[in-house]
Each structure stands twice: as structure tokens, then as C-alpha cells.
Write an enzyme that holds these catalytic residues in place. Sequence first.
Site, PDB file in Angstrom:
ATOM      1  N   HIS A 101       0.803  -1.228   0.000  1.00 33.28           N
ATOM      2  CA  HIS A 101       0.000   0.000   0.000  1.00 33.28           C
ATOM      3  C   HIS A 101       0.836   1.278   0.000  1.00 33.28           C
ATOM      4  CE1 HIS A 101      -3.515  -2.344   0.125  1.00 33.28           C
ATOM      5  NE2 HIS A 101      -3.733  -2.401   1.430  1.00 33.28           N
ATOM      6  N   HIS A 175      -9.574   2.574   0.935  1.00 33.73           N
ATOM      7  CA  HIS A 175      -9.547   1.383   1.776  1.00 33.73           C
ATOM      8  C   HIS A 175     -10.613   1.444   2.884  1.00 33.73           C
ATOM      9  CE1 HIS A 175      -7.647  -2.036   3.908  1.00 33.73           C
ATOM     10  NE2 HIS A 175      -6.974  -2.241   2.792  1.00 33.73           N
ATOM     11  N   GLU A 309     -11.512  -2.980  -2.745  1.00 38.33           N
ATOM     12  CA  GLU A 309     -10.417  -2.137  -3.207  1.00 38.33           C
ATOM     13  C   GLU A 309     -10.307  -2.216  -4.731  1.00 38.33           C
ATOM     14  OE1 GLU A 309      -6.899  -3.166  -0.735  1.00 38.33           O
ATOM     15  OE2 GLU A 309      -8.378  -4.265   0.459  1.00 38.33           O
TER      16      GLU A 309
END
Length: 344
Positions: A101, A175, A309
Amino acid sequence: MNVKTSYLAGDWKEYTLTNDQGMMVRVLNFGGIIREIQVPDRNGRLENVVLGYRDAADYKEDTNYFGALIGRVAGRIAGASFTLDGREYQLDANDDSNHLHGGAGGFHQVLWEVEPFETDETVGLKLFHESPDGTGGYPGNLLVTVTYTLNHANQLTLDYQAKSDRTTVFTLTNHSHFNLSGDLKSTVHQHQVVIDSSRFAELDEELIPTGRMLDADGTTFDFRQDRKLGDGFGGQTPQHRVAGGGYDHYFLFDWEKVKQVVVSDPVSGRKMEVETDQPGMVMYTDNQVGDDLELTEGMSRKHLGMCFETQGSPASLQHDGFPSVVLPAGELYEKQTVFTFSAE
């Protein structure tokens, strides 16, 4: 329709978007975090449908990425490195030996510039961030704009735009951890989900795609018809086991349905539909969330939320057959995801 600004500690600000139906969205400039979404159930009762911390300061050390914007690359990059145009780039290894991420200093940890806006039909925020060449190991000076728009139809639209002066890798997502029961009254075991996908990415023990796309037909990964999320909890198959007793997999869309994802909670009557032009998404069901986090409505626990996502796949950096995350120099990255809330 209105937008209000609240000032928190330091440079942190919180923006509250409200439409004429009473739907409310709270967003932080830190990480572009969606902290709260209030939507009505079948009886018109407004309750929160995302996980968020009671104390905003807890987002500073958050490893669950609650509600945050994720970049430069959403997902895991194996070995925290990739090769682009013959050159190898080393990234922050913040997930064992892998990159997750955007690394420790990813978009979830930056203060975004924010411009609120209001029209007759919408209210929203434009978020801006400039990521210099070499940030986190990534090439290219990158300009990013994310727009959150709330309309009267209880639709929250996320528009993503970016441009780099060098060819780079990039895929952006949000997220948010959703729970349609309202105010976290239950886990998501009984939530019904439909996904327009017949294939998903096989994961290894480190949650890195192996390069194989598996056929979902006849498995607990087949969501082409209504399926309870809890069907896949408990680790009864190797793929659920490696994910920690749930889902943390990339689903490739088939493009056979108008909506890519439909989620409903039979108790509250709430429904959330997801439309996107992204090629697929990671569905994550809070398999790694512990029971020691103080959230707005109570303490955290496993399977309390679910993430959708929408994104390209960083597995494409190592394997063929996955949606690319390469962004050529000067080319505009432009993607959209729409969350529509209703009750029945």
C-alpha cells in the site's frame, strides 16, 4: 446540501458532507480518510456503515488503513522491488520482505490539500497531493487529484486523476471497511455479496499472487449469485487459510453485469452497489483485525468489516495476465468508483 469544516489537532481538518436525504460523509485531510458514512436503514434510521477510530489521532499509527487513500500502488509488490524499462527500483519493505500500500510513507500518511465545493445537486471535496520523484523509491514527479462527490441519490463518487513526468507504476484505491449492519451491531458474516467475477488470483503464504488465476466456479469464491460472506470464513480451504480465514484476494471483473459489486445486509435492509471502470478489485474481510482497537461504536474484532479495493493489480509487475499498473510519462490516469446506498 452542505459541507462543514472542523479543525483538529495541528494541521488536521475534518470535512462533513451532508445531502438532502440526511446521508453524511466525514473525511480527514490526513490520508484522505473517510472516517464515517451515515446512511438510512429500511426504517430510515441513520447509522454509520464504515469502521473508524473514536480518537482521530489513532489514524497516525493505523496499520489497517481504515478509510484511507492508498498509493502510489495499492496492494503488495513482491520483494519490495520492480523492474521498469530495464531498471530495477527498490521500495520500502513494510510487509515483511514485501511492499504494501505505498509503503510506510504512502498516501495514507500524507496531508492532502483540500478544496470543498457545493452545487445545486452535489457537495464534495477535491483533494490534491504532489509526490516528488523518488518518494518511497518510485520514479516520477506525480500530481494526484481525488474528488469525493456526494449527491441527492445517496451516491458517493470517487474520481481519481494523476499524471507523472516519468513512466512509473501507479494504481490508487480507497480502503474503507464497510459494515451495513449500522454502528457495528454485528460482523459481516451474514452480508450477502454479488461480484461480477468468475476468476480470482491465487495467493501464496505471504499473500502474494502466485501468477495463477483460479476458476471460482463451484467454490466459495463464486459470488456471481448472492453468497453469504461467512461461507468463506474459517479457513476450510487452502486459499481461505492463507488469507487468515476469509478473503484477501484480487477478483478480475467479467463485465457481464451493470454493477460490479452488490452488497446487502438482510437485517438492516441496507444495500450498497459498486460501479467502477477499474479492471478488478481486492475483497478483504478484516481477517487480520484484532480486538484491541477503540472504534467509534465500540471495540474492533475479526470480520467486522469488508473492503472493496477497486484497482489494477501489482501482480502484473511479476506476471502476465494481470491488469497493468504502468503509467506512461505524461499520460493521464483517470478512474472512477461509485458507491450507491439504498435500503429495501
